[in-house]
Motif scaffolding. Structure first.
Motif, PDB file in Angstrom:
ATOM      1  N   THR A 114       0.874  -1.214   0.145  1.00  0.00           N
ATOM      2  CA  THR A 114       0.055  -0.086   0.123  1.00  0.00           C
ATOM      3  C   THR A 114       1.179   1.314   0.138  1.00  0.00           C
ATOM      4  OG1 THR A 114      -0.278  -0.721   2.162  1.00  0.00           O
ATOM      5  CG2 THR A 114      -2.129  -0.924   0.906  1.00  0.00           C
ATOM      6  N   PRO A 115       0.509   2.441   0.773  1.00  0.00           N
ATOM      7  CA  PRO A 115       1.204   3.546   0.397  1.00  0.00           C
ATOM      8  C   PRO A 115       2.753   3.420   0.759  1.00  0.00           C
ATOM      9  CG  PRO A 115      -0.296   3.809   2.451  1.00  0.00           C
ATOM     10  CD  PRO A 115      -0.280   2.433   1.541  1.00  0.00           C
ATOM     11  N   SER A 116       3.662   4.220   0.078  1.00  0.00           N
ATOM     12  CA  SER A 116       4.995   4.118   0.091  1.00  0.00           C
ATOM     13  C   SER A 116       5.536   5.333   1.395  1.00  0.00           C
ATOM     14  CB  SER A 116       5.732   4.396  -1.007  1.00  0.00           C
ATOM     15  OG  SER A 116       5.408   5.218  -1.838  1.00  0.00           O
ATOM     16  N   TYR A 117       6.535   5.063   1.745  1.00  0.00           N
ATOM     17  CA  TYR A 117       7.133   5.932   2.890  1.00  0.00           C
ATOM     18  C   TYR A 117       7.239   7.395   2.317  1.00  0.00           C
ATOM     19  CZ  TYR A 117      10.071   7.881   6.196  1.00  0.00           C
ATOM     20  OH  TYR A 117      10.854   8.829   7.300  1.00  0.00           O
ATOM     21  N   PRO A 118       6.845   8.411   2.965  1.00  0.00           N
ATOM     22  CA  PRO A 118       6.865   9.617   2.404  1.00  0.00           C
ATOM     23  C   PRO A 118       7.977  10.018   2.022  1.00  0.00           C
ATOM     24  CG  PRO A 118       5.669   9.738   4.622  1.00  0.00           C
ATOM     25  CD  PRO A 118       6.188   8.428   4.353  1.00  0.00           C
ATOM     26  N   GLY A 119       9.242   9.696   2.752  1.00  0.00           N
ATOM     27  CA  GLY A 119      10.501  10.212   2.293  1.00  0.00           C
ATOM     28  C   GLY A 119      11.113  11.035   3.616  1.00  0.00           C
ATOM     29  N   THR A 120      10.431  11.766   4.192  1.00  0.00           N
ATOM     30  CA  THR A 120      10.674  12.248   5.267  1.00  0.00           C
ATOM     31  C   THR A 120       9.750  12.320   6.361  1.00  0.00           C
ATOM     32  OG1 THR A 120       9.486  14.271   4.688  1.00  0.00           O
ATOM     33  CG2 THR A 120      11.983  14.395   3.973  1.00  0.00           C
ATOM     34  N   PRO A 121      10.394  12.289   7.655  1.00  0.00           N
ATOM     35  CA  PRO A 121       9.536  11.626   8.855  1.00  0.00           C
ATOM     36  C   PRO A 121       8.176  12.927   9.034  1.00  0.00           C
ATOM     37  CG  PRO A 121      11.782  12.025   9.290  1.00  0.00           C
ATOM     38  CD  PRO A 121      11.782  12.501   7.767  1.00  0.00           C
ATOM     39  N   LEU A 122       7.126  12.337   9.317  1.00  0.00           N
ATOM     40  CA  LEU A 122       6.046  13.253   9.534  1.00  0.00           C
ATOM     41  C   LEU A 122       6.101  13.382  11.136  1.00  0.00           C
ATOM     42  CD1 LEU A 122       3.208  11.237   7.505  1.00  0.00           C
ATOM     43  CD2 LEU A 122       4.616  13.271   6.791  1.00  0.00           C
ATOM     44  N   ARG A 123       5.599  14.802  11.378  1.00  0.00           N
ATOM     45  CA  ARG A 123       5.711  14.800  13.027  1.00  0.00           C
ATOM     46  C   ARG A 123       4.581  15.991  13.147  1.00  0.00           C
ATOM     47  NH1 ARG A 123      11.170  16.283  14.406  1.00  0.00           N
ATOM     48  NH2 ARG A 123      12.041  15.097  12.443  1.00  0.00           N
ATOM     49  N   VAL A 124       4.436  16.612  14.393  1.00  0.00           N
ATOM     50  CA  VAL A 124       3.486  17.591  14.723  1.00  0.00           C
ATOM     51  C   VAL A 124       3.718  18.839  13.729  1.00  0.00           C
ATOM     52  CG1 VAL A 124       2.744  19.089  16.252  1.00  0.00           C
ATOM     53  CG2 VAL A 124       2.950  16.657  16.861  1.00  0.00           C
ATOM     54  N   GLY A 125       2.566  19.224  13.116  1.00  0.00           N
ATOM     55  CA  GLY A 125       2.793  20.452  12.138  1.00  0.00           C
ATOM     56  C   GLY A 125       2.790  20.071  10.803  1.00  0.00           C
ATOM     57  N   SER A 126       3.142  18.665  10.296  1.00  0.00           N
ATOM     58  CA  SER A 126       3.234  18.333   9.150  1.00  0.00           C
ATOM     59  C   SER A 126       1.685  18.276   8.442  1.00  0.00           C
ATOM     60  CB  SER A 126       3.765  16.817   9.006  1.00  0.00           C
ATOM     61  OG  SER A 126       4.979  16.689   9.316  1.00  0.00           O
ATOM     62  N   ARG A 127       1.679  18.513   7.108  1.00  0.00           N
ATOM     63  CA  ARG A 127       0.120  18.452   6.577  1.00  0.00           C
ATOM     64  C   ARG A 127       0.253  17.819   5.220  1.00  0.00           C
ATOM     65  NH1 ARG A 127      -2.531  23.925   7.734  1.00  0.00           N
ATOM     66  NH2 ARG A 127      -2.167  24.079  10.030  1.00  0.00           N
TER      67      ARG A 127
END
Lengths: 379, 128
Positions: free
Chosen positions: A175-188
């Motif tokens: 299914t979905p592939s890793y976005p490449g950069t970490p997602l954290r509070v504030g990511s959209r």
């Protein structure tokens, strides 16, 4: 069928004995397979570069068996065996070690190949004390790591200087592939929305994961709380950030939990796309069909090294044109940079083959119904 | 000299990842003096029993070849009414390392003759 470009299979079937012995076959995810073998083959207390080198060798050996269809082409119904004399050690149901698990997650999609060749290296190894061989010595790798060598230096010592490490090989059937950069509070954005959908779905099986409402594509405190709960349950560093290891865990769980209720939809509305070919798309064209074209080129670029990776903005500019020409060259079409029915259908058939499932295409294609609170650069 | 390793057990049923709460996890160790009970714990609602500390050999034992076995082994038994008992033998623990043991329970058969089934996994030793 041998695929043109090696990919990481979603699962691998392991025969728990010698090829002709009566033994069970088990199907496990490829990532779990690597973690299991590494936990069975080396000690988790070793230096990081030694563990990395061994994990890369284990991954490459298994991918080589898979890619060359070593057993399947001989009429067996499995990809690899657990017999150490011919393959690598795999103990079904065993415990895994945190150091190995974390490194295997960070190296997911990486393998060794010879420069100029595409197949994963048949990276043989042995312990280096009671058994020696032409490949990597396990104890030797630890000794070299102690001397300060990096994992690549260790591998070159054993397999020669003409090797290279491929990273981020495409994963098929996932299914979905890793976005490449970490997602954290504030990511959209779309990847945050995917994460929220996945976390909420996993939370139906794991009530300790608090629900996120609404699923809005904005990484807030609720999302962080859900990520932290997931990390605690699955023994990941509880930092509330979706990095590669956390994403892989979410991905695997999402695939697993969704098997249970195939009849039940995710409660997500899909908009359907018209994939019928356009009359002609070329430099200057804009709109939905250009976005679909760019999406197909993105998928193809994962598998075809000559096709450059492009963004999806709905505008047919020079980069899109270059990618189209590269694809046309690959497919033996007239490389004119214009997308008519022939080019479109050729791409669509290849993309459909790659994606396999409708769900995967939904999750990867950023087009989706808009809803309240949507904030995203796709809009 | 010795070290400490940590064992986390996670219990679920079916490949679809349904966690099993209130399963009894028993950790034992074979010693020259007989079987020693190390821990009895109940899984939480995520099916997890975290961080059971277990004495292991010293770190240096696993960093060079030829020494004694550099890890401790324990047996993990899981009981939960309605499921077959599960036993994992020789779970390995290294000093300073978190060992994760996932166990899948199989729902008990309704046929009386096959009650009291135990599903056994035996982890064979490292031969480095």
């Amino acid at each position: 069928m041998v695929s043109i470009v090696p990919y990481i299979p979603k699962t691998i079937t392991v025969h728990l004995g010698l090829p002709d012995s009566y033994a069970a076959n088990v199907e496990v995810t490829f990532n779990d397979y690597v973690k299991n073998v590494a936990s069975s083959e080396v000690y988790p207390t070793w230096d990081e570069s030694a563990l990395r080198a061994n994990i890369l060798a284990i991954t490459s050996f298994a991918l080589n068996r898979f890619y060359t269809e070593f057993y399947r082409s001989r009429g067996y119904n499995f990809d690899i065996t657990s017999a150490t004399e011919i393959d690598q050690k795999f103990i079904y149901g065993r415990n895994l070690f945190d150091t190995i698990t974390e490194l295997a997650d960070s190296l997911y999609g990486s393998y060794i190949r010879r420069v100029g060749f595409i197949e994963p290296l048949a990276a043989k190894f042995c312990n280096g004390t009671s058994v020696t061989c032409a490949g990597l010595s396990q104890w030797g790798s630890q000794e070299l790591a102690r001397q300060g060598l990096s994992s690549t230096q260790i591998l070159k010592r054993y397999y020669g200087n003409n090797i290279e490490i491929v990273s981020n090989a495409p994963v098929r059937g996932y299914t979905p592939s890793y976005p490449g950069t970490p997602l954290r509070v504030g990511s959209r954005g779309a990847k945050v929305l995917q994460s929220q959908i996945i976390l909420n779905r996993i939370g139906r099986n794991y009530p300790a994961i608090p629900p996120i409402f609404p699923e809005d594509g904005i990484f807030g405190r609720q999302t962080e709380a859900a990520v932290l709960a997931l990390q605690r349950i699955f023994n990941l560093t509880p930092d509330g950030i979706i990095g590669r290891a956390t994403w892989n865990q979410m991905e695997q769980l999402y695939v697993a939990v969704n098997r249970l209720n195939e009849l039940e939809s995710l409660g997500q509305t899909y908009i359907s796309f018209d994939w019928s070919p356009p009359d002609s798309l070329q430099t200057g064209s804009r709109g939905q069909q250009v976005r679909q074209l760019q999406y197909m080129l993105q998928v193809l670029s994962d598998y075809l090294p000559t096709v450059p990776r492009i963004g999806i903005d709905g505008i047919f500019g020079p980069k899109t044109q270059a990618a189209v020409i590269a694809y046309q060259r690959f497919a033996g079409l007239t490389p004119d940079g214009v997308v008519g029915p022939t080019t479109w259908n050729s791409m669509r058939n290849r993309v459909a083959g790659i994606l396999g499932t409708a769900e995967a295409s939904f999750l990867q294609y950023p087009g989706r119904p808009l809803r309240l609170n949507d904030r995203d650069n796709n809009i | 000299m010795t070290g400490t390793g940590y064992l986390t057990v996670r219990i679920s049923t079916s490949d679809a990842e349904l966690p099993i709460q209130d399963a009894t996890v028993t950790v034992t160790q074979d010693t020259p003096g007989g079987v020693k009970l190390l821990a009895v714990r109940i899984t939480d609602r995520s099916g997890v029993v975290p961080n059971i500390a277990i004495v292991t050999p010293a770190l240096s034992e696993s960093l060079s070849p030829g020494g004694p076995i550099p890890y401790a082994v324990v047996d993990v038994t899981v009981d939960r009414p309605g499921y077959d008992r599960a036993l994992v033998e020789n779970v390995q623990l290294f000093p300073g390392i978190q060992s994760q043991q996932d166990i899948t329970l199989v729902p008990q058969s309704r046929t009386p003759e096959v009650f009291n089934m135990t599903d056994v996994v035996d982890i064979t030793s490292q031969d480095l």
